[in-house]
Scaffold this motif. Structure first.
Motif, PDB file in Angstrom:
ATOM      1  N   SER A  94       0.768  -1.054   0.120  1.00  9.12           N
ATOM      2  CA  SER A  94       0.205  -0.109  -0.120  1.00  9.12           C
ATOM      3  C   SER A  94       1.021   1.193   0.044  1.00  9.12           C
ATOM      4  O   SER A  94       0.460   2.249  -0.713  1.00  9.12           O
ATOM      5  CB  SER A  94      -0.867  -0.020   1.216  1.00  9.12           C
ATOM      6  OG  SER A  94      -1.556  -1.116   1.188  1.00  9.12           O
ATOM      7  N   LEU A  95       2.025   1.227   0.618  1.00  4.46           N
ATOM      8  CA  LEU A  95       2.982   2.397   0.838  1.00  4.46           C
ATOM      9  C   LEU A  95       3.339   2.602  -0.851  1.00  4.46           C
ATOM     10  O   LEU A  95       3.617   3.691  -0.915  1.00  4.46           O
ATOM     11  CB  LEU A  95       3.973   2.148   1.911  1.00  4.46           C
ATOM     12  CG  LEU A  95       3.475   2.575   3.376  1.00  4.46           C
ATOM     13  CD1 LEU A  95       4.740   2.085   4.152  1.00  4.46           C
ATOM     14  CD2 LEU A  95       3.243   3.656   3.482  1.00  4.46           C
ATOM     15  N   SER A  96       3.660   1.584  -1.287  1.00  4.59           N
ATOM     16  CA  SER A  96       4.456   1.643  -2.667  1.00  4.59           C
ATOM     17  C   SER A  96       3.503   2.297  -3.581  1.00  4.59           C
ATOM     18  O   SER A  96       3.922   2.955  -4.479  1.00  4.59           O
ATOM     19  CB  SER A  96       4.804   0.472  -3.160  1.00  4.59           C
ATOM     20  OG  SER A  96       5.959  -0.206  -2.317  1.00  4.59           O
ATOM     21  N   ALA A  97       2.039   1.830  -3.567  1.00  3.91           N
ATOM     22  CA  ALA A  97       1.034   2.326  -4.333  1.00  3.91           C
ATOM     23  C   ALA A  97       0.898   3.731  -4.152  1.00  3.91           C
ATOM     24  O   ALA A  97       0.659   4.758  -5.244  1.00  3.91           O
ATOM     25  CB  ALA A  97      -0.123   1.604  -4.426  1.00  3.91           C
ATOM     26  N   LEU A  98       0.613   4.098  -2.928  1.00  6.89           N
ATOM     27  CA  LEU A  98       0.519   5.495  -2.559  1.00  6.89           C
ATOM     28  C   LEU A  98       1.770   6.554  -2.814  1.00  6.89           C
ATOM     29  O   LEU A  98       1.581   7.718  -3.163  1.00  6.89           O
ATOM     30  CB  LEU A  98       0.526   5.655  -1.130  1.00  6.89           C
ATOM     31  CG  LEU A  98       0.047   6.917  -0.247  1.00  6.89           C
ATOM     32  CD1 LEU A  98      -1.269   7.463  -0.932  1.00  6.89           C
ATOM     33  CD2 LEU A  98      -0.052   6.842   1.346  1.00  6.89           C
ATOM     34  N   ALA A  99       3.233   5.977  -2.755  1.00  2.81           N
ATOM     35  CA  ALA A  99       4.301   6.642  -3.531  1.00  2.81           C
ATOM     36  C   ALA A  99       4.106   6.962  -4.902  1.00  2.81           C
ATOM     37  O   ALA A  99       4.427   7.981  -5.262  1.00  2.81           O
ATOM     38  CB  ALA A  99       5.481   5.828  -2.974  1.00  2.81           C
TER      39      ALA A  99
END
Length: 451
Positions: free
Chosen positions: A293-298
């Protein structure tokens, strides 16, 4: 020079100086001429009438002595430590540049006689040359991004340096980029009227980096960077269309979709038969989900940053953008470290410091290449070209740790390289049909009676 004129029983005294014009009215009744004051202006047919200044001369005089020109010249950055060389240069050009000016004029006259084909060829060569430099910078940025992934992994595994700590060191060192806008006599915080937009760009870019580096604590660097790039490319195409109304061509869209499919193949999980029936640890599952999720948000934040700088490309330079990203990163990175409770770990050896400096150098090269390309290319194309970081990082990992990649990874990386190569070929190789069509349109304009 002074002059007086009788107008409705009042005397008008005018003083003309090289830089100022002042007028003074005084009432005198009756009128008596004074010595030293000329009261007669040449009339048509009189001697000296042709020597009198015209309205065109007066307009040029006002233009030369206007406050606007003074303010423009006063804002120029001095070429020396003690003053400007503009005046000296102008005098030298007037004294010694007569012959050169005539030669340049002759060349310009000769150049104006070129045919339509030669003019179109020169315009095309200039455009192709600029495009080549842009794509060369993008390829260099992709290589720097691939090296950045590998260096971050080495710093974390061999020297126990946290990803967010590396991001903080990188942001602090990049604060030195403030020299660039100061050298150009620009405001480091952006031009007036665009500072809020530039601030939002810096926040979006720094949040993207914080999310991407934080995800490395939960997922592998290969999966994290691939997810980040995939989300950035897909979302930048969507946001550029929604916010800037910039569309992609059919060929660009097909190439972009092929690259996204390659990134998706790289992300396919590897099936481990020995653990197929083993129960899944809930903690491990949710940690992995949080990292993804953090990677997609980035990717979302990076897409917003690319589209934001695309709208500022004519107002904000690359050096000012780098300084903005640096100081906003210095504010957000410590807050993220406190939130995720990541400790401080200073490099204790010379190789560790060399690795950190190499990481900073790669990040600067990647940033400059991407931001310069945004002034000419669609944000989605810029992000798609950076997908080369995935196969470059894989090759570097194979050179350090000889581990055989899976079949989906090989196919996906090949698709990424082919899509980027085809994209570069579409942009750089000349099209005969397009050149012929441009020539016909240009000749039609020249032959038109309305010009």
């Amino acid at each position: 020079m002074e002059s007086a004129h009788l107008l409705s029983g009042s005397k008008k005294r005018v003083k003309i100086h090289p830089h100022t014009v002042t007028a003074k009215y005084a009432t005198q009744t009756p009128y008596s001429p004074q010595s030293g004051i000329h009261t007669h202006f040449p009339q048509p047919g009189d001697e000296g009438y042709d020597d009198a200044p015209s309205f065109e001369d007066f307009g040029s005089f006002l233009e030369e002595t206007s406050d606007r020109k003074r303010l423009t010249e006063s804002k120029r950055w001095p070429l020396t430590l003690f003053g400007s060389k503009d005046k000296d240069t102008s005098h030298k050009l007037q004294a010694t540049g007569g012959g050169e000016g005539s030669e340049l004029g002759t060349k310009a006259v000769k150049g104006s006689g070129k045919g339509v084909g030669e003019q179109l060829a020169s315009f095309g060569e200039a455009s192709v040359s600029a495009s080549r430099l842009t794509w060369l910078g993008l390829l260099g940025a992709a290589i720097a991004h691939g090296c950045l992934i590998v260096l971050t992994c080495l710093a974390s595994e061999r020297f126990s340096l946290g990803p967010l700590f590396l991001l903080l060191v990188r942001s602090v060192i990049q604060l030195l980029s403030v020299v660039v806008p100061l050298h150009k006599a620009e405001n480091p915080f952006g031009p007036e009227g665009y500072r809020l937009q530039l601030f939002c760009y810096g926040i979006a870019y720094s949040l993207s980096l914080c999310c991407a580096y934080s995800s490395l604590s939960f997922v592998s660097s290969e999966n994290g960077s691939t997810t980040w790039r995939l989300a950035t490319t897909a979302l930048s195409a969507t946001l550029a269309f929604l916010l800037l109304e910039e569309k992609l061509g059919l060929a660009d869209g097909i190439t972009l979709a092929a690259g996204l499919c390659g990134l998706g193949l790289v992300l396919l999980p590897t099936a481990d038969e020995s653990y197929e029936d083993a129960p899944v640890d809930p903690v491990t599952f949710w940690r992995g989900s949080f990292g993804w999720s953090l990677s997609a948000l980035a990717g979302l934040w990076m897409a917003l940053a690319l589209v934001g700088y695309r709208s500022l490309k004519d107002r904000v330079g690359v050096g000012t953008a780098l300084f903005t990203v640096s100081w906003t990163g210095c504010l957000l990175t410590p807050a993220t470290m406190i939130l995720l409770q990541e400790g401080w770990s200073w490099p204790m050896s010379l190789p560790a410091w060399g690795l950190v400096l190499g990481l900073v150098a790669c990040s600067i090269v990647a940033f400059l290449g991407m931001m310069h390309a945004l002034t000419r290319l669609h944000p989605a194309l810029v992000s798609a070209s950076q997908s080369l970081e995935v196969p470059i990082a894989m090759l570097l990992h194979l050179a350090i740790l000889p581990l055989a990649p899976t079949a989906p990874e090989v196919v996906g990386n090949v698709m990424i390289m082919l899509s980027v190569g085809w994209l570069v070929a579409l942009k750089l190789l000349p099209s005969r049909g397009a050149g012929r069509r441009q020539r016909e349109e240009y000749e039609e304009i020249l032959d038109s009676p309305i010009k």
